[in-house]
Design a protein around this motif. Structure first.
Motif, PDB file in Angstrom:
ATOM      1  N   ALA A 345     -77.362 -76.646  58.852  1.00 58.41           N
ATOM      2  CA  ALA A 345     -75.898 -76.669  58.795  1.00 58.41           C
ATOM      3  C   ALA A 345     -75.388 -77.602  57.717  1.00 58.41           C
ATOM      4  CB  ALA A 345     -75.339 -77.077  60.158  1.00 58.41           C
ATOM      5  N   ALA A 346     -76.101 -78.700  57.489  1.00 59.93           N
ATOM      6  CA  ALA A 346     -75.643 -79.714  56.537  1.00 59.93           C
ATOM      7  C   ALA A 346     -75.639 -79.215  55.095  1.00 59.93           C
ATOM      8  CB  ALA A 346     -76.509 -80.967  56.652  1.00 59.93           C
ATOM      9  N   HIS A 347     -76.277 -78.095  54.843  1.00 52.27           N
ATOM     10  CA  HIS A 347     -76.215 -77.512  53.495  1.00 52.27           C
ATOM     11  C   HIS A 347     -74.793 -77.077  53.154  1.00 52.27           C
ATOM     12  CE1 HIS A 347     -80.442 -77.645  52.621  1.00 52.27           C
ATOM     13  NE2 HIS A 347     -80.775 -76.870  53.629  1.00 52.27           N
ATOM     14  N   ASP A 348     -73.993 -76.716  54.180  1.00 52.17           N
ATOM     15  CA  ASP A 348     -72.673 -76.142  53.955  1.00 52.17           C
ATOM     16  C   ASP A 348     -71.513 -77.020  54.415  1.00 52.17           C
ATOM     17  OD1 ASP A 348     -73.930 -73.744  53.079  1.00 52.17           O
ATOM     18  OD2 ASP A 348     -74.078 -73.056  55.161  1.00 52.17           O
ATOM     19  N   VAL A 349     -71.697 -77.712  55.546  1.00 54.05           N
ATOM     20  CA  VAL A 349     -70.566 -78.386  56.180  1.00 54.05           C
ATOM     21  C   VAL A 349     -70.914 -79.833  56.525  1.00 54.05           C
ATOM     22  CG1 VAL A 349     -69.630 -76.252  57.144  1.00 54.05           C
ATOM     23  CG2 VAL A 349     -71.250 -77.607  58.508  1.00 54.05           C
ATOM     24  N   LYS A 350     -69.865 -80.613  56.814  1.00 58.33           N
ATOM     25  CA  LYS A 350     -70.048 -81.994  57.268  1.00 58.33           C
ATOM     26  C   LYS A 350     -69.847 -82.145  58.768  1.00 58.33           C
ATOM     27  CE  LYS A 350     -68.843 -84.929  53.308  1.00 58.33           C
ATOM     28  NZ  LYS A 350     -67.912 -86.004  52.877  1.00 58.33           N
ATOM     29  N   VAL A 351     -69.236 -81.135  59.396  1.00 63.20           N
ATOM     30  CA  VAL A 351     -68.883 -81.216  60.817  1.00 63.20           C
ATOM     31  C   VAL A 351     -69.249 -79.917  61.499  1.00 63.20           C
ATOM     32  CG1 VAL A 351     -67.038 -81.640  62.487  1.00 63.20           C
ATOM     33  CG2 VAL A 351     -66.909 -82.677  60.212  1.00 63.20           C
ATOM     34  N   VAL A 352     -69.843 -80.031  62.705  1.00 61.90           N
ATOM     35  CA  VAL A 352     -70.096 -78.855  63.533  1.00 61.90           C
ATOM     36  C   VAL A 352     -69.658 -79.129  64.965  1.00 61.90           C
ATOM     37  CG1 VAL A 352     -72.005 -77.861  62.213  1.00 61.90           C
ATOM     38  CG2 VAL A 352     -72.481 -79.612  63.938  1.00 61.90           C
ATOM     39  N   LEU A 353     -69.286 -78.058  65.651  1.00 64.17           N
ATOM     40  CA  LEU A 353     -69.023 -78.105  67.085  1.00 64.17           C
ATOM     41  C   LEU A 353     -70.278 -77.660  67.827  1.00 64.17           C
ATOM     42  CD1 LEU A 353     -65.537 -76.324  67.168  1.00 64.17           C
ATOM     43  CD2 LEU A 353     -66.012 -78.766  66.915  1.00 64.17           C
ATOM     44  N   SER A 354     -70.449 -78.154  69.045  1.00 59.80           N
ATOM     45  CA  SER A 354     -71.596 -77.773  69.849  1.00 59.80           C
ATOM     46  C   SER A 354     -71.185 -77.711  71.318  1.00 59.80           C
ATOM     47  CB  SER A 354     -72.746 -78.770  69.639  1.00 59.80           C
ATOM     48  OG  SER A 354     -73.937 -78.320  70.247  1.00 59.80           O
ATOM     49  N   GLY A 355     -72.099 -77.238  72.176  1.00 63.98           N
ATOM     50  CA  GLY A 355     -71.740 -76.939  73.563  1.00 63.98           C
ATOM     51  C   GLY A 355     -72.196 -77.951  74.586  1.00 63.98           C
ATOM     52  N   GLU A 356     -72.642 -79.147  74.173  1.00 65.95           N
ATOM     53  CA  GLU A 356     -73.092 -80.141  75.140  1.00 65.95           C
ATOM     54  C   GLU A 356     -71.970 -80.490  76.123  1.00 65.95           C
ATOM     55  OE1 GLU A 356     -76.061 -80.733  71.835  1.00 65.95           O
ATOM     56  OE2 GLU A 356     -73.925 -80.257  71.974  1.00 65.95           O
ATOM     57  N   GLY A 357     -72.372 -80.758  77.369  1.00 72.65           N
ATOM     58  CA  GLY A 357     -71.426 -81.249  78.359  1.00 72.65           C
ATOM     59  C   GLY A 357     -71.083 -80.289  79.470  1.00 72.65           C
ATOM     60  N   ALA A 358     -71.071 -79.000  79.192  1.00 79.92           N
ATOM     61  CA  ALA A 358     -70.623 -78.041  80.206  1.00 79.92           C
ATOM     62  C   ALA A 358     -71.532 -78.021  81.432  1.00 79.92           C
ATOM     63  CB  ALA A 358     -70.536 -76.645  79.594  1.00 79.92           C
ATOM     64  N   ASP A 359     -72.826 -78.182  81.236  1.00 72.50           N
ATOM     65  CA  ASP A 359     -73.749 -78.140  82.375  1.00 72.50           C
ATOM     66  C   ASP A 359     -73.508 -79.297  83.338  1.00 72.50           C
ATOM     67  OD1 ASP A 359     -75.260 -75.806  81.700  1.00 72.50           O
ATOM     68  OD2 ASP A 359     -76.195 -76.953  80.100  1.00 72.50           O
ATOM     69  N   GLU A 360     -73.232 -80.463  82.802  1.00 74.55           N
ATOM     70  CA  GLU A 360     -72.980 -81.623  83.650  1.00 74.55           C
ATOM     71  C   GLU A 360     -71.595 -81.548  84.300  1.00 74.55           C
ATOM     72  OE1 GLU A 360     -76.197 -82.547  80.856  1.00 74.55           O
ATOM     73  OE2 GLU A 360     -74.181 -81.721  80.573  1.00 74.55           O
ATOM     74  N   LEU A 361     -70.603 -81.088  83.564  1.00 73.24           N
ATOM     75  CA  LEU A 361     -69.247 -81.039  84.098  1.00 73.24           C
ATOM     76  C   LEU A 361     -69.054 -79.921  85.113  1.00 73.24           C
ATOM     77  CD1 LEU A 361     -68.731 -82.947  81.659  1.00 73.24           C
ATOM     78  CD2 LEU A 361     -66.518 -81.795  81.368  1.00 73.24           C
ATOM     79  N   PHE A 362     -69.732 -78.787  84.899  1.00 70.30           N
ATOM     80  CA  PHE A 362     -69.421 -77.605  85.702  1.00 70.30           C
ATOM     81  C   PHE A 362     -70.600 -77.063  86.508  1.00 70.30           C
ATOM     82  CE2 PHE A 362     -66.142 -77.704  82.413  1.00 70.30           C
ATOM     83  CZ  PHE A 362     -65.007 -77.596  83.199  1.00 70.30           C
ATOM     84  N   GLY A 363     -71.715 -77.814  86.563  1.00 68.74           N
ATOM     85  CA  GLY A 363     -72.816 -77.418  87.434  1.00 68.74           C
ATOM     86  C   GLY A 363     -73.709 -76.334  86.851  1.00 68.74           C
ATOM     87  N   GLY A 364     -74.300 -76.599  85.693  1.00 67.42           N
ATOM     88  CA  GLY A 364     -75.044 -75.554  85.011  1.00 67.42           C
ATOM     89  C   GLY A 364     -76.548 -75.591  85.147  1.00 67.42           C
ATOM     90  N   TYR A 365     -77.113 -76.612  85.792  1.00 61.46           N
ATOM     91  CA  TYR A 365     -78.566 -76.757  85.820  1.00 61.46           C
ATOM     92  C   TYR A 365     -79.160 -76.162  87.091  1.00 61.46           C
ATOM     93  CZ  TYR A 365     -78.095 -80.123  81.981  1.00 61.46           C
ATOM     94  OH  TYR A 365     -77.832 -80.731  80.774  1.00 61.46           O
ATOM     95  N   ILE A 366     -80.291 -75.477  86.927  1.00 62.61           N
ATOM     96  CA  ILE A 366     -80.958 -74.937  88.114  1.00 62.61           C
ATOM     97  C   ILE A 366     -81.483 -76.056  89.008  1.00 62.61           C
ATOM     98  CG2 ILE A 366     -81.567 -72.760  86.994  1.00 62.61           C
ATOM     99  CD1 ILE A 366     -84.443 -73.831  86.746  1.00 62.61           C
ATOM    100  N   ASP A 367     -81.743 -77.231  88.415  1.00 68.08           N
ATOM    101  CA  ASP A 367     -82.220 -78.357  89.221  1.00 68.08           C
ATOM    102  C   ASP A 367     -81.152 -78.900  90.162  1.00 68.08           C
ATOM    103  OD1 ASP A 367     -84.777 -78.306  88.322  1.00 68.08           O
ATOM    104  OD2 ASP A 367     -84.547 -79.885  86.837  1.00 68.08           O
ATOM    105  N   TYR A 368     -79.935 -78.437  90.025  1.00 70.42           N
ATOM    106  CA  TYR A 368     -78.911 -78.803  90.997  1.00 70.42           C
ATOM    107  C   TYR A 368     -79.100 -78.054  92.318  1.00 70.42           C
ATOM    108  CZ  TYR A 368     -76.203 -81.244  87.375  1.00 70.42           C
ATOM    109  OH  TYR A 368     -75.781 -82.121  86.394  1.00 70.42           O
ATOM    110  N   GLY A 369     -80.038 -77.100  92.336  1.00 71.75           N
ATOM    111  CA  GLY A 369     -80.333 -76.437  93.600  1.00 71.75           C
ATOM    112  C   GLY A 369     -80.482 -74.939  93.532  1.00 71.75           C
ATOM    113  N   VAL A 370     -80.975 -74.396  92.425  1.00 72.79           N
ATOM    114  CA  VAL A 370     -81.191 -72.951  92.319  1.00 72.79           C
ATOM    115  C   VAL A 370     -82.682 -72.725  92.121  1.00 72.79           C
ATOM    116  CG1 VAL A 370     -80.533 -70.821  91.151  1.00 72.79           C
ATOM    117  CG2 VAL A 370     -78.913 -72.718  91.263  1.00 72.79           C
ATOM    118  N   HIS A 371     -83.407 -72.557  93.228  1.00 74.12           N
ATOM    119  CA  HIS A 371     -84.865 -72.466  93.163  1.00 74.12           C
ATOM    120  C   HIS A 371     -85.386 -71.192  93.819  1.00 74.12           C
ATOM    121  CE1 HIS A 371     -85.005 -76.534  91.573  1.00 74.12           C
ATOM    122  NE2 HIS A 371     -84.212 -76.903  92.547  1.00 74.12           N
TER     123      HIS A 371
END
Length: 629
Positions: A345-371
């Motif tokens: 990405a750094a070849h073209d831009v100085k800033v990128v957006l990414s998706g970190e955070g949603a799993d912790e805020l909204f319950g996205g991990y299977i380790d929270y109890g999806v087995h």
């Protein structure tokens, strides 16, 4: 986005100047556009700048009207424009258009209350010449790193530990207590780092340093709770807030791109942002290359996606350099593709957006109890969660260790979070670590004592077991692993990463999501996925979380890479930490297909690679390895 470093002592100015220059030069990758320093009889503040906002006028340090306050800042403040207007109305005079100056005048006007007003990611320090006091703060979630140490009469701080190593008063010593917990968590899970005497300022905290004394205070914490909000209203609110957050996170005087994977989180962000450029990466073809699915979505959304396939040789060649950038060992396999994705990405831009955070805020991990995938087991388990706590816990403890299908799902959902959950990584059990560690490295805080400190803060608040797990991850897994590698490995390539799904306004929505709309019989992150579905095709909205697929299993059973890892395990210094015969047997048995210990092997290999860079060698940036046949 920038890098900061500095120190407080009474050395002469002519002694301080070359030291602060060394401290900022070593992190020039964080800010290649310019550098700045403030030095007086008591303090040295250093700064490296990556120009994003007010390209011509935002050089740091910046001073207030009478020159009494001096600031250096790393990060972005997304609501700086309305705050700037308030401060001008209050009588402050600005000399730049930067968000940095808003922090400075904001502190002058509101003091510590500034931290309640700002929305962004940040670490910054302000030197008060009159009080001879240093004030500093780290953002609400720990998106930006801040390290500090007091050694030989000098208080020193920096965005990266490697800056501290440049100070003549720094004493480099391995923190022996860090290794055993790392073996379980895959990252350093508490405030003191792998360097003895070096600490991380916790997320959501500020400090003052004056007359040789450091005082640390919390200014922010999440308030998870239940509510009776309807699903339709909740989905409306999530989507409106995500759209607003993405828009706020696109404020810049340069182009803002976006990472794009096959998962719902980055896809949601990219679909809302509609950037000019998106970026994806993977290994080879098939299972380990998400960029193919990302490319399909980019086609549907008409985005200009750049994708690249990594080779195994590239991954291993750069691995020592990756650990150098991380400052401490982190055996999360996703560090490798993230390093190369950032480079792309750094070849073209100085800033990128990414998706970190949603799993912790909204319950996205299977380790929270999806087995389990069994609908019947899910329904029964959900019914049992309504039993009184004593009955739930009794059933959970009966299920623990049983092997019938559904036993682990029942245990994970019915047991107290404090007993069943330590976060998203559990590589070695403590007993397994004891069998391969030398005696001097077995003495360390227990895994339970580490997580108990966090759980104690929410004791008696009546939270569901799932919300307790979210809270733990917000204060361990996220700042200790996810955000740390996101910052270090993007900044390795002078790239600013922004995380619009980890935002304090969106957190205010997430705190109130009823547990039943976090994870249910249909999917993880249920309410969030419904909101994302307003912008994404059904397939992407419902897709299971993969993370960055990395072919460690394949690597460790290929002769070339097995021999490379074995050559590290055979080094003389390894015997200081490990039963060398035991870890070589673990590696050999895995290579022969007798066991599958890939994550354990990778965790040991990561530590040994990091130790070689920082202690066997002098901590200089290693070259990329030449692995050509």
């Amino acid at each position: 986005m920038c890098g900061i470093a500095g120190f407080v002592n009474d050395d002469p100015i002519d002694v301080k100047c070359p030291v602060i220059k060394r401290m900022t030069d070593i992190i020039a990758h964080r800010g290649p556009d310019s550098e700045g320093r403030y030095v007086d009889d008591h303090v040295a503040l250093g700064h490296r700048r990556l120009s994003i906002i007010d390209l011509g006028g935002g050089q740091q340090p910046i001073y207030n009207e009478d020159g009494n306050l001096v600031i250096t800042f790393n990060g972005e403040i997304y609501n700086y424009r309305p705050l700037r207007a308030q401060l001008i109305e209050a009588g402050h005079t600005f000399t730049t258009e930067s968000d940095t100056e808003v922090l400075l005048h904001g502190y002058e006007e509101w003091g510590v209350d500034l931290l309640q007003r700002i929305r962004g990611m940040f670490t910054f320090v302000i030197w008060d010449k009159t009080k001879k006091e240093l004030f500093g703060a780290r953002d609400h979630f720990g998106i930006k790193p801040f390290y500090y140490a007091k050694m030989n009469g000098t208080f020193m701080y920096a965005s990266e530990i490697k800056s501290l190593l440049q100070h003549p008063d720094f004493v480099k010593e391995l923190n022996r207590e860090a290794l055993k917990p790392y073996m379980t968590f895959q990252y350093p899970p508490f405030a003191e780092t792998f360097f003895k005497g070096v600490f991380k300022l916790p997320e959501g905290h500020y400090f003052t340093y004056r007359d040789g004394k450091m005082d640390i205070h919390r200014y922010y914490d999440e308030r998870f709770r239940e509510s009776d909000v309807t699903l339709d209203h909740l989905v409306d609110t999530i989507d409106d807030t995500v759209v607003g957050s993405v828009k706020a996170h696109q404020i810049a005087d340069v182009e803002v791109g976006s990472f794009l994977s096959s998962g719902v989180d980055s896809s949601y962000v990219a679909a809302v942002a509609r950037p000019q450029h998106t970026y994806s990466i993977g290994f080879g073809k098939g299972t380990y290359n998400e960029s193919q699915q990302a490319g399909e979505l980019a086609g549907i959304l008409k985005l200009n996606n750049t994708a690249e396939a990594l080779t195994d040789e590239e991954a291993f060649s750069a691995f020592p350099q990756i650990q150098w950038h991380l400052d401490e060992p982190d055996s999360n396999p996703s560090c490798v593709p993230l390093f190369f994705l950032s480079k792309l990405a750094a070849h073209d831009v100085k800033v990128v957006l990414s998706g970190e955070g949603a799993d912790e805020l909204f319950g996205g991990y299977i380790d929270y109890g999806v087995h389990t995938k069994s609908k019947a087991i899910k329904v029964v388990t959900r019914w049992l969660t309504h039993l009184p706590a004593g009955a739930r816990h009794a059933i959970a403890r009966w299920c623990k260790g049983k092997t019938f299908h559904g036993a682990w799902h029942l245990y994970a959902n019915l047991a107290p979070a404090e007993e069943s959950f330590i976060g998203q990584a559990r590589v070695f059990e403590e007993s397994e670590s004891d069998r391969i560690l030398k005696p001097a490295y077995r003495k360390a805080p227990s895994v339970q004592s580490i997580v108990d400190r966090t759980y104690a803060r929410i004791e008696g608040k009546g939270l569901s077991e799932l919300k307790k797990k979210q809270y733990l991850d917000m204060h361990q897994w996220m700042p200790g692993d996810i955000l740390l590698k996101a910052d270090k490995l993007t900044m390795a390539h002078s790239l600013e990463l922004r995380v619009p799904l980890l935002d304090k306004v969106l957190m205010g929505v997430a705190e109130q999501v009823p547990t039943k709309w976090l994870i249910n019989d249909e999917n993880t992150k249920y309410a969030f996925r419904q909101a994302a579905g307003r912008h994404l095709p059904e397939e992407w909205k419902s897709r299971e979380k993969l993370g960055f697929p990395v072919p460690i299993k394949k690597w460790l059973r290929e002769e070339k890479y097995y021999k490379l890892v074995r050559s590290v395990f055979e080094r003389d210094y390894v015997n200081e930490f490990f039963d060398q015969d035991a870890i070589l047997k673990m590696l050999d048995d895995n290579y022969a297909g007798k066991t599958d210990d890939r994550r354990r092997i990778w965790t040991v290999y990561t530590f040994l690679t990091w130790y070689d860079v920082y202690f066997v060698h002098d901590g200089s940036k290693p070259d990329v390895l030449d692995l050509k046949d």
